[in-house]
Scaffold this active site. Structure first.
Site, PDB file in Angstrom:
ATOM      1  N   CYS A   2       0.840  -1.194   0.000  1.00 42.11           N
ATOM      2  CA  CYS A   2       0.000   0.000   0.000  1.00 42.11           C
ATOM      3  C   CYS A   2       0.869   1.236   0.000  1.00 42.11           C
ATOM      4  CB  CYS A   2      -0.957   0.018   1.189  1.00 42.11           C
ATOM      5  SG  CYS A   2      -0.252   0.569   2.742  1.00 42.11           S
ATOM      6  N   ARG A  50      -4.428   0.746  -0.413  1.00 47.49           N
ATOM      7  CA  ARG A  50      -4.010  -0.658  -0.396  1.00 47.49           C
ATOM      8  C   ARG A  50      -4.128  -1.331  -1.755  1.00 47.49           C
ATOM      9  NH1 ARG A  50      -6.887  -5.964   1.991  1.00 47.49           N
ATOM     10  NH2 ARG A  50      -5.092  -7.360   1.973  1.00 47.49           N
ATOM     11  N   ILE A  53      -2.526  -8.155  -2.022  1.00 47.44           N
ATOM     12  CA  ILE A  53      -1.751  -9.225  -2.638  1.00 47.44           C
ATOM     13  C   ILE A  53      -1.860 -10.516  -1.833  1.00 47.44           C
ATOM     14  CG2 ILE A  53       0.561  -9.950  -3.356  1.00 47.44           C
ATOM     15  CD1 ILE A  53      -0.493  -7.649  -5.018  1.00 47.44           C
ATOM     16  N   ASN A  79       3.784  -0.794   3.754  1.00 45.21           N
ATOM     17  CA  ASN A  79       3.957  -0.849   2.301  1.00 45.21           C
ATOM     18  C   ASN A  79       5.027  -1.885   1.990  1.00 45.21           C
ATOM     19  OD1 ASN A  79       4.239  -0.370  -0.446  1.00 45.21           O
ATOM     20  ND2 ASN A  79       5.529   1.426  -0.150  1.00 45.21           N
ATOM     21  N   SER A 371      11.674  -9.394 -10.953  1.00 46.30           N
ATOM     22  CA  SER A 371      12.660  -8.751 -11.809  1.00 46.30           C
ATOM     23  C   SER A 371      14.064  -8.990 -11.250  1.00 46.30           C
ATOM     24  CB  SER A 371      12.361  -7.253 -11.929  1.00 46.30           C
ATOM     25  OG  SER A 371      13.122  -6.662 -12.953  1.00 46.30           O
TER      26      SER A 371
END
Length: 641
Positions: A2, A50, A53, A79, A371
């Protein structure tokens, strides 16, 4: 995941300030389009946007947790993601009888803090910026992950302290803090040299950043007290004879474990795939956990500036479904104001643009991507790290002879073969290396900055970092410097900002404390050789990465900026930006226009310097002049008060 925004008042949280915090959350709406709201008590206001996930249905924020005697003692706004949260919850339950009401990772943070104090922060494997308010002690603690994957800005004034994931949210609250929005001229000079604003600075003098690997403790009416909890050491452990294969297996095993934990989510996880070894390794390991892995890359139509074919070949080799986003020059120029708005502070890395578009494409299919950021800093991947090998003969020369070599290099015409080697060989590491970017030298800066100050140098940033690495080998010192400069100032900023601009969560398995604990022990002979970089990592990945990728040179997401600024693609656009910018009091626009004309005529490559100045002009047009108004899309989400 978030976007955070909070306000610790010096006195009492009035209804007016609560409303201001709620309204300022709008600036970070892209970070959390699934839910938005605030919670407050007498002194603290916690706000959040938010992006759900993990434990989508139950882990709302701000999250309340406490021991049995006071089950709502703490309030958390968080976050990021904690990838070892299951292991932490099990350990806390076993050792302390901790109880949890959700299936998410947020409660693991608060419970760990309750039982272990600030020592808990070193136990977290993840990316994070969070705020924990203790209703009993009336103390706020803010913490940021070891590498700076997630941002956190701070502003402290007579009205209290505010913090946020988005600096633009803090700009909305400066009046409530009784602070001005004046620019920081030293930060501007640092930006023009480095291409990014180094931590803890920002371009606004009243707003700083909590540095990576640090936490801050705050009480109402008092200034933050900042403590560093993570200090990389690069404790080199030489490879014993005959142990090489075992060490390579150790590297592969810890990376595989990190990817497995980074795959934890209640939503689909994809991966960026540039065609290089780092992103390929992550994708190849990820597909073991998700056979239906989706991979994404960006491309330009100009030859030599695309790895799309290699990325597609790699995706086919590992069995992933692949998507390519080709970016036109028109799209490139058109998106820049919006991209700069999302950045908060300017970053003069043109790779931001293709990253923005590939994130936009990925968000159509997934909510999370993996990544390969951080591999170069941890395993020795930059070509410049090989420089100590070529300069080693200079180490045997007396200091006086080295100084003489430096003076001799000054008399050699520019462009002469060997001039740069002679000059750099005459300098100690601390003077010749200050990260992976330099846009201007002093003479060039003096020509474009109205208030150039020669005492504001890169050494303001690098000297304290170098002081902590005395006695290390030169490659380790360069890696250490990049961890605190280029990585957290450029690479992770663009990764976070461009993915969050599209409400997409980016995860970076290389930047894991357990991976770092293995990487920091690798001797420099196993990092760089005369032929290659990341030697030990390449050996470790021989059974994971397809052969056509294993020894390819690094390319990433290259941009044909040099060509476009000379031609119809971007020349007119750049000339317009210079003409319309109201930065005359800060920059010599006639000198910048002359630089653009020289570049167009082929009298040198000035693209890097021009881009640095153009990005700042656009930033100034948005955040200072209010002249440029990017078209920011409005996400829709349920509101929870």
């Amino acid at each position: 995941m978030c976007g955070l925004l909070g306000f610790l008042t010096a006195d009492v949280a009035t209804d007016s300030v609560v409303q201001q915090v709620y309204d300022a959350l709008q600036c970070g709406r892209h970070r959390g389009p699934d839910e938005r709201g605030t919670w407050h008590d007498e002194h603290i206001i916690l706000g959040f946007n938010r992006l759900s996930i993990i434990d989508i249905e139950h882990s709302h924020q701000p999250l309340r947790w406490g021991p049995p005697e006071n089950t709502e003692r703490y309030a958390l706004a968080f976050n990021g993601e904690i990838y070892n949260y299951l292991e932490l919850r099990a350990q806390l339950s076993e050792e302390f009888g901790a109880r949890f009401a959700t299936e998410g990772d947020g409660e693991a943070i608060v419970a760990a803090y309750h039982h272990w104090g600030t020592a808990a922060f070193s136990k977290l494997r993840g990316m994070f910026a969070f705020a924990i308010w203790d209703t009993e002690t009336q103390e706020l603690v803010l913490a940021r992950d070891p590498f700076g994957i997630k941002p956190l800005f701070l502003a402290t004034g007579p009205g209290g302290t505010a913090y946020a994931s988005e600096k633009k949210s803090l700009l909305e609250l400066l009046p409530a803090l009784n602070l001005s929005d004046a620019l920081d001229p030293r930060a501007l000079e640092h930006y023009t040299v480095l291409q990014y604003v180094p931590e803890p600075e920002s371009l606004h003098a009243s707003i700083r950043r909590l540095e990576s690997g640090c936490y801050a403790t705050l009480r109402p009416g008092a200034a933050p007290e900042v403590t560093r909890y993570f200090e990389p050491n690069f404790r080199v452990r030489p490879f014993a004879a005959g142990s090489e294969e075992a060490r390579y297996r150790e590297i592969a095993a810890v990376l595989e474990d990190s990817v497995a934990k980074h795959m934890r989510a209640d939503v689909t996880v994809g991966a960026f795939l540039s065609g290089g070894i780092d992103s390929t390794a992550i994708a190849a390991l990820a597909i073991r956990h998700n056979p239906n892995l989706l991979t994404f890359t960006s491309a330009f139509e100009r030859e030599g500036y695309s790895e799309a074919d290699v990325a597609a070949e790699t995706a086919e080799a590992i069995g992933a479904k692949h998507f390519i986003r080709t970016v036109s020059p028109e799209e490139f120029a058109g998106a820049i104001p919006e991209i700069v708005w999302y950045l908060d502070d300017p970053v003069a890395d043109p790779a931001l643009v293709p990253l923005y578009f590939v994130a936009q494409e990925a968000r159509k299919h997934v909510k999370v991507v993996l990544s390969g950021e951080g591999s170069d800093e941890l395993f020795g991947g930059y070509t410049i790290y090989r420089e100590p090998l070529s300069l080693k003969p200079f180490e045997y020369l007396p200091k006086g002879v080295r100084r003489l070599a430096g003076k001799l290099s000054d008399r050699i015409p520019d462009g002469t073969r060997g001039k740069s080697l002679l000059h750099r060989g005459s300098l100690p590491l601390e003077q010749r290396y200050y990260g992976n970017a330099r846009s201007f030298n002093d003479a060039q800066l003096r020509s474009v900055l109205r208030e150039f100050r020669p005492e504001w140098t890169h050494q303001d940033v690098t000297a304290p970092i170098y002081a902590r690495s005395r006695g290390w080998d030169p490659v380790a010192r360069m890696q250490h410097l990049d961890l605190f400069t280029w990585l957290r100032g450029d690479i992770l900023v663009k990764a976070d900002k461009m993915t969050m601009a599209n409400s997409l969560e980016l995860r970076v398995p290389f930047l894991d404390p357990e991976v770092f604990a293995v990487a920091e022990q690798i001797p420099y002979q196993q990092k760089i050789t005369k032929e290659t970089t990341k030697y030990a990592l390449r050996r470790a990945l021989e059974t994971i990465v397809p052969p056509h990728v294993l020894h390819r040179p690094k390319l990433g997401f290259p941009v044909p900026l040099r060509h476009w600024l000379r031609g119809p693609e971007l020349y007119d656009w750049a000339a317009t930006q210079i003409a319309e910018s109201q930065t005359d009091h800060l920059l010599d626009k006639s000198a910048i226009k002359a630089m653009l004309e020289a570049h167009r005529a082929g009298n040198g490559d000035h693209s890097r310097r021009l881009w640095t100045l153009l990005v700042f002009m656009i930033w100034h047009g948005i955040f200072v002049e209010d002249r440029i108004k990017p078209d920011i899309q409005e996400p829709t989400y349920p509101v929870r008060l």
